[in-house]
Scaffold this active site. Structure first.
Site, PDB file in Angstrom:
ATOM      1  CG  HIS A  62      44.009  41.756  35.513  1.00 21.51           C
ATOM      2  ND1 HIS A  62      45.088  42.373  34.970  1.00 21.51           N
ATOM      3  CD2 HIS A  62      43.738  42.419  36.661  1.00 21.51           C
ATOM      4  CE1 HIS A  62      45.473  43.370  35.756  1.00 21.51           C
ATOM      5  NE2 HIS A  62      44.668  43.418  36.793  1.00 21.51           N
TER       6      HIS A  62
HETATM    7  C1  UD1 Z   1      43.394  43.056  42.055  1.00 16.81           C
HETATM    8  C2  UD1 Z   1      43.430  44.596  42.115  1.00 16.81           C
HETATM    9  C3  UD1 Z   1      43.885  45.145  40.770  1.00 16.81           C
HETATM   10  C4  UD1 Z   1      45.187  44.516  40.337  1.00 16.81           C
HETATM   11  C5  UD1 Z   1      45.043  43.012  40.337  1.00 16.81           C
HETATM   12  C6  UD1 Z   1      46.306  42.307  39.964  1.00 16.81           C
HETATM   13  C7  UD1 Z   1      41.727  45.680  43.525  1.00 16.81           C
HETATM   14  C8  UD1 Z   1      40.493  46.463  43.490  1.00 16.81           C
HETATM   15  N1  UD1 Z   1      42.104  45.134  42.358  1.00 16.81           N
HETATM   16  O1  UD1 Z   1      42.423  42.686  41.112  1.00 16.81           O
HETATM   17  O2  UD1 Z   1      44.075  46.546  40.893  1.00 16.81           O
HETATM   18  O3  UD1 Z   1      45.511  44.974  39.039  1.00 16.81           O
HETATM   19  O4  UD1 Z   1      44.668  42.602  41.667  1.00 16.81           O
HETATM   20  O5  UD1 Z   1      46.111  40.920  39.926  1.00 16.81           O
HETATM   21  O6  UD1 Z   1      42.356  45.568  44.564  1.00 16.81           O
HETATM   22  N2  UD1 Z   1      42.019  34.853  42.959  1.00 16.81           N
HETATM   23  C9  UD1 Z   1      42.718  33.681  42.954  1.00 16.81           C
HETATM   24  N3  UD1 Z   1      43.884  33.613  43.640  1.00 16.81           N
HETATM   25  C10 UD1 Z   1      44.390  34.677  44.313  1.00 16.81           C
HETATM   26  C11 UD1 Z   1      43.665  35.872  44.332  1.00 16.81           C
HETATM   27  C12 UD1 Z   1      42.497  35.964  43.633  1.00 16.81           C
HETATM   28  O7  UD1 Z   1      42.302  32.713  42.340  1.00 16.81           O
HETATM   29  O8  UD1 Z   1      45.472  34.549  44.922  1.00 16.81           O
HETATM   30  C13 UD1 Z   1      40.762  34.955  42.195  1.00 16.81           C
HETATM   31  C14 UD1 Z   1      39.532  34.968  43.047  1.00 16.81           C
HETATM   32  O9  UD1 Z   1      38.590  34.166  42.427  1.00 16.81           O
HETATM   33  C15 UD1 Z   1      39.077  36.418  43.038  1.00 16.81           C
HETATM   34  C16 UD1 Z   1      39.600  36.915  41.686  1.00 16.81           C
HETATM   35  O10 UD1 Z   1      40.789  36.168  41.451  1.00 16.81           O
HETATM   36  O11 UD1 Z   1      37.717  36.515  43.165  1.00 16.81           O
HETATM   37  C17 UD1 Z   1      39.911  38.384  41.670  1.00 16.81           C
HETATM   38  O12 UD1 Z   1      40.806  38.717  42.744  1.00 16.81           O
HETATM   39  P1  UD1 Z   1      40.699  40.168  43.470  1.00 16.81           P
HETATM   40  O13 UD1 Z   1      41.774  40.310  44.482  1.00 16.81           O
HETATM   41  O14 UD1 Z   1      39.300  40.378  43.917  1.00 16.81           O
HETATM   42  O15 UD1 Z   1      40.902  41.194  42.317  1.00 16.81           O
HETATM   43  P2  UD1 Z   1      41.870  41.200  41.043  1.00 16.81           P
HETATM   44  O16 UD1 Z   1      41.022  41.097  39.830  1.00 16.81           O
HETATM   45  O17 UD1 Z   1      42.991  40.211  41.196  1.00 16.81           O
END
Ligand code: UD1
Length: 386
Positions: free
Chosen positions: A229
């Site tokens: 991811h």
């Molecule tokens: C975040 C952390 C990363 C960790 C990862 C685990 C940071 C910088 N990154 O990355 O270190 O390894 O979490 O998952 O803090 N989304 C959903 N549902 C949710 C949350 C997010 O669908 O409950 C989607 C959204 O479209 C969002 C994308 O996932 O834009 C990414 O989520 P985000 O929290 O921005 O970063 P991660 O890639 O999950």
């Protein structure tokens, strides 16, 4: 022990011992990899026989889905958060700023003596900065890890959090060395071990009862468990296409189980990656903690870019390939089961894993299931009256 002087009206003008007030602590969790770190800390605090800790759980809401958040609360036996900041998704700056603004209000209301943050996500650094501005004592659990790659958002979060923390609780000796090299005062650093392992130990029995292998139609040691991811792997269509080509090829030899993170799902949808319907490739929804532990223990090998899975596979001694040029967890490579790989080397490394032993490496020192207790002792000792 604190003492209290009786009112002058009292007949015996003596100092008597009184119970020490519990330390008021806010524990912060924001994203999926935080929940299994906070769970053992909260449990250890609540089970403290001297009731020295009054802990509240703050969920920033960085992750908010059933699959990314709720299932971890139920599986890990976490209490409902006392406070939920509900920040949701956004650019890094927006997400960090929202957590800061909302957590600042919480600190104003709650007046904690300590804030405990874990890991390296945006919520970690945001709350750390609020503490620095408000002069609230900050403990960072999983301090000192460094990939030395500042293009990773998490590396920035780690460096900044450690720079402002009062107590830096490290999982391994390499982390202590990194902190000393950065000029952190040695008395702020405590080697406590890895709280992730506390959660594995607490949940192992339930993980082993899961029947995800049967549900997916795969057999013990006869499948590969994949999680990817990181933006560096999945945010570029070309890299994602290359990865999926390798996985499709691998899946002709062994079933490949790949729970898709929301970020990866979005990028797959946008990058028109060929036919993913091949039967050996099991692209599934994100899974819970117990299923993930079960797959990690039973896989022939793990292919990942997650920090947590590098550690969990090390604990199970399951061979692991990490699709990254570096790791902030070098101990998993030095004494554990982990090996770094890249797209050009992936075919060769997969082959080596398929031919190699089913279990390798060792469990690092202090990855013993008792790290949370050491974290709390360190906080209590740092708070003891002079
Ligand atoms: C975040 C952390 C990363 C960790 C990862 C685990 C940071 C910088 N990154 O990355 O270190 O390894 O979490 O998952 O803090 N989304 C959903 N549902 C949710 C949350 C997010 O669908 O409950 C989607 C959204 O479209 C969002 C994308 O996932 O834009 C990414 O989520 P985000 O929290 O921005 O970063 P991660 O890639 O999950």
């Amino acid at each position: 022990m604190l003492t209290e002087t009786l009112p002058v009206s009292s007949r015996n003008l003596v100092s008597v011992p009184t119970a020490r007030r519990a330390l008021k602590i806010l524990m912060v969790a924001g994203a999926r990899p935080n929940f299994m770190k906070v769970a053992p800390l909260l449990r250890a605090a609540r089970m403290d026989s001297s009731s020295r800790f009054d802990c509240r759980l703050v969920h920033t809401g960085q992750h908010y889905d059933q699959a990314m958040s709720d299932i971890f609360f139920s599986e890990l036996g976490l209490p409902r958060p006392d406070i939920n900041l509900e920040v949701g998704s956004g650019s890094h700056a927006v997400q960090t700023a929202k957590v800061m603004e909302r957590f600042d209000h919480v600190c104003e209301e709650e007046q904690p003596e300590w804030v405990v943050v874990v890991g390296d996500v945006n919520s970690t650094v945001a709350c750390a900065l609020v503490c620095a501005k408000r002069n609230i004592k900050l403990a960072h659990v999983e301090a000192g890890l460094r990939s030395f790659d500042r293009s990773m958002p998490e590396e920035i979060n780690r460096i900044v959090t450690d720079a402002v923390a009062d107590l830096l609780l490290t999982p391994s000796e390499d982390a202590d060395e990194n902190l000393r090299r950065e000029g952190i005062a040695p008395q702020k650093i405590r080697l406590v071990g890895n709280v992730m392992i506390d959660s594995i130990v607490d949940n192992l029995e339930r993980a082993r009862e899961r029947n995800i292998l049967q549900t997916l139609g795969v057999e013990e040691r006869r499948f590969v468990y994949v999680t990817l991811h990181r933006p560096s792997n999945v945010d570029h269509a070309e890299s994602l296409r290359g990865i999926m080509a390798h996985l499709t090829e691998l899946s002709t030899r062994l079933p490949v189980v790949f729970p898709i993170h929301p970020r990866t799902r979005k990028m797959l949808a946008e990058s028109s990656v060929g036919n993913l319907g091949y039967s050996g490739l099991r692209l599934i929804e994100p899974i819970g903690y117990h299923d993930s532990l079960c797959l990690t223990e039973q896989a022939r090998f793990v292919l990942t870019d997650s920090g947590g899975l590098q550690e969990e596979s090390t604990f199970f001694r399951t061979p692991c390939l990490t699709l990254r040029p570096n790791t902030e967890r070098p101990i998993t490579v030095q004494i554990g089961s982990n090996r770094l790989t890249s797209l050009p080397q992936l075919q060769r490394d997969i082959e080596q894993r398929l031919q190699g032993p089913e279990r390798i490496g060792e469990i690092p020192p202090l990855w013993d299931g008792r790290a949370a207790g050491r974290v709390l002792e360190a906080i209590a000792a740092t708070s003891a009256p002079e």
